[in-house]
Scaffold this active site. Structure first.
Site, PDB file in Angstrom:
ATOM      1  NE  ARG A  49      -3.813  -2.287   2.678  1.00  0.00           N
ATOM      2  CZ  ARG A  49      -3.308  -3.128   3.317  1.00  0.00           C
ATOM      3  NH1 ARG A  49      -2.535  -3.324   4.258  1.00  0.00           N
ATOM      4  NH2 ARG A  49      -4.558  -4.152   3.535  1.00  0.00           N
ATOM      5  CE  LYS A 151       6.715 -17.470  13.934  1.00  0.00           C
ATOM      6  NZ  LYS A 151       6.101 -16.328  14.539  1.00  0.00           N
ATOM      7  CG  HIS A 181      12.526 -18.355  10.820  1.00  0.00           C
ATOM      8  ND1 HIS A 181      11.494 -17.856  11.647  1.00  0.00           N
ATOM      9  CD2 HIS A 181      13.568 -18.319  11.830  1.00  0.00           C
ATOM     10  CE1 HIS A 181      11.616 -17.390  12.676  1.00  0.00           C
ATOM     11  NE2 HIS A 181      12.836 -17.597  12.951  1.00  0.00           N
ATOM     12  CE  LYS A 185      16.518 -20.649  13.861  1.00  0.00           C
ATOM     13  NZ  LYS A 185      17.677 -19.440  13.767  1.00  0.00           N
ATOM     14  CD  GLU A 219      11.867 -14.611  21.488  1.00  0.00           C
ATOM     15  OE1 GLU A 219      10.765 -14.822  21.857  1.00  0.00           O
ATOM     16  OE2 GLU A 219      12.226 -14.212  20.537  1.00  0.00           O
ATOM     17  CG  ASP A 238       5.449 -14.685  18.645  1.00  0.00           C
ATOM     18  OD1 ASP A 238       5.763 -14.541  17.284  1.00  0.00           O
ATOM     19  OD2 ASP A 238       6.820 -14.219  19.423  1.00  0.00           O
ATOM     20  CG  HIS A 243       9.235 -20.890  16.312  1.00  0.00           C
ATOM     21  ND1 HIS A 243       9.110 -20.847  14.718  1.00  0.00           N
ATOM     22  CD2 HIS A 243       9.550 -19.721  16.523  1.00  0.00           C
ATOM     23  CE1 HIS A 243       9.396 -19.657  14.336  1.00  0.00           C
ATOM     24  NE2 HIS A 243       9.426 -18.870  15.594  1.00  0.00           N
TER      25      HIS A 243
END
Length: 492
Positions: A49, A151, A181, A185, A219, A238, A243
């Site tokens: 946009r 996702k 992703h 790995k 994290e 999330d 994952h």
């Protein structure tokens, strides 16, 4: 060594003005181009946009890659850009026009890969608009048409099924590449090699020898400027639904008949199907919901989640989840699977730990073996990819005392070959038509089946929310959950 070369193709990125495009996709493409994986005619069409000309987009993408090689500058000169709404027929008429132009320039063949880097709420509109414009099928010249969908794929079981219905009305499942992703790995993929290329591990990979399994995805960062997004997602959507479930499936699965897309994905689905759903009455005993409060992170004082930008002052969104899973199949019956993920934990880390049963009889006596623990196998996925085997050894000296020590394998030290990172590998696989590292429709459904009861439980305002100081390994309630089973979390 001959490099695989993708035939002349166009990558169409919806949401091309966003952070994902400049931060992840462009560096990945630059690497693939520099290493000769992509055709010299490869091009990108950005759609968003945000108002931009072709030259504006080219300059923006050229500068998105720091220290880019000359090949990247040449490639960006072929990029095109469309400003438009995702529900406007004019946007897709213009896209069709540009793709036809590129097809002519490529000698009559234009393979197309659509990448949904836009907000998830736009996915149904994008799919339907592509179908209405006839952009879901190859042209008369042939070539492939594929779509990569980021996702989260849905928000729960029902919304994922609804999205699947929309997608499958326009695209065949063989055209759909649902991306996570993490599967790109190397160490995640190395789980397959570790298990099925080594006789010394697989015979022990079952309930007879494994006491429990532990999966940690931690994290050290907080939500930063993504508070608004995180308020909608939380740790369950999330991290856990995608994952964690992907890593868990590789840990639990049986050996595939063939190491190809169908063989591997069939076994991953079977593994997730064996994970027992949470019962409503059992949630509080098997699940801990947490949220970080102010504390010290990497030596600096940081605010709590409720004081982050874009977060409601009384938010009960989870930034931490710990849970105890059970698996109902021959291999894993009776073996608890402990999972935890959280923000503002002491370090960034993803690892899988197989905790083996203790020896049936320890002849050394308690005094000589007080520093001895049961064997464990630690698979480090990030940041320091590798494997550690924890085993008992004699301490030098006159007494026959034993303690636990480690045998370590470091991925980067052992292999000098230059590998592809997550997005590089997954983009290349999608262009080559390899779906092995992408998530199939039934796999998405099983992951949501496991997570949706937790989402429903967390929606209850009376469900406990445990606070934990930033910079710690989570709330005390998570420790207590394992202590009730006579176990404890590994402290990396």
């Amino acid at each position: 060594m001959n490099q695989p070369l993708v035939p002349p193709s166009v990558l169409v990125i919806f949401g091309a003005s966003g952070d994902l495009t400049s931060r992840k996709l462009m560096p990945a493409l630059a690497e693939l181009i520099d290493r000769g994986f992509l055709s010299p005619q490869f091009s990108v069409v950005g759609v968003a946009r945000t108002e931009m000309s072709d030259d504006d987009f080219r300059n923006r993408m050229a500068t998105a890659v720091e220290g880019s090689p000359e090949s990247w500058s040449s490639a960006t000169a072929r990029f095109r850009y469309i400003t438009g709404e995702y529900n406007s027929p004019d946007t897709f008429a213009r896209l069709k026009e540009i793709l036809n132009e590129l097809e002519v320039s490529m000698g009559g063949l234009c393979n197309r890969l659509y990448y949904f880097a836009a907000p998830p709420s736009t996915f149904p509109t994008l799919v339907q608009s592509l179908g209405a414009a006839g952009l879901n099928q190859p042209t008369t010249a042939g070539g492939f048409v594929r779509v990569i969908i980021e996702k989260p794929y849905g928000r729960d079981t029902k919304s994922a099924a609804d999205l699947d219905g929309i997608v499958h009305a326009v695209f065949d499942e063989t055209q759909v590449y649902r991306i996570d992703h993490y599967l790109g790995k190397e160490t995640v993929q190395n789980l397959l090699a570790l298990r099925f290329a080594n006789l010394i591990f697989e015979p022990l990979w079952n309930r007879q020898f494994v006491d429990h399994v532990e999966v940690t995805v931690s994290e050290s960062l907080g939500v930063g400027h993504r508070g608004g997004f995180y308020e909608e997602a939380g740790a369950l959507r999330d991290i856990v639904q995608n994952h964690v479930m992907q890593v868990l499936a590789l840990v639990l699965m049986e050996a595939p008949v063939r190491m190809d897309a169908n063989g591997i994905r069939n076994e991953k689905v079977k593994a997730l199907q064996s994970v027992v759903s949470f019962a409503e009455h059992d949630l509080e005993h098997r699940v801990v919901r947490g949220q970080y409060s102010e504390g010290l992170s990497e030596g600096e004082k940081v605010v709590g989640y409720r004081n982050e930008e874009g977060v409601a002052p009384a938010s009960d969104t989870e930034t931490y989840v710990a849970m105890r899973l059970t698996v109902d199949n021959w291999r894993w019956a009776g073996v608890p699977i402990y999972v935890r993920t959280g923000k503002r934990l002491p370090k960034r880390l993803t690892e899988v730990v197989m905790h083996f049963r203790p020896v049936p009889h320890l002849a050394f006596g308690q005094k000589l073996s007080k520093k001895l623990e049961p064997n464990s196998l630690i698979v480090r996925i990030q940041p320091d990819s590798g494997i550690s085997l924890r085993f008992g050894a004699k301490i030098p000296g006159q007494a026959f005392a034993v303690r636990t020590t480690s045998m370590d394998f470091d991925y980067d030290e052992q292999f000098t070959e230059e590998d592809l990172d997550g997005y590089e590998r997954l983009l290349l696989d999608a262009l080559l038509g390899d779906q092995t590292l992408f998530i199939r429709s039934d796999e998405v459904a099983e992951a949501w089946r496991i997570v949706t009861p937790l989402l429903n439980g967390f929606a209850d305002p009376d469900f406990p929310l445990a606070l934990y100081p930033a910079g710690t390994w989570g709330p005390a309630e998570a420790d207590a959950m394992l202590q009730r089973d006579g176990r404890k979390w590994r402290q990396p």
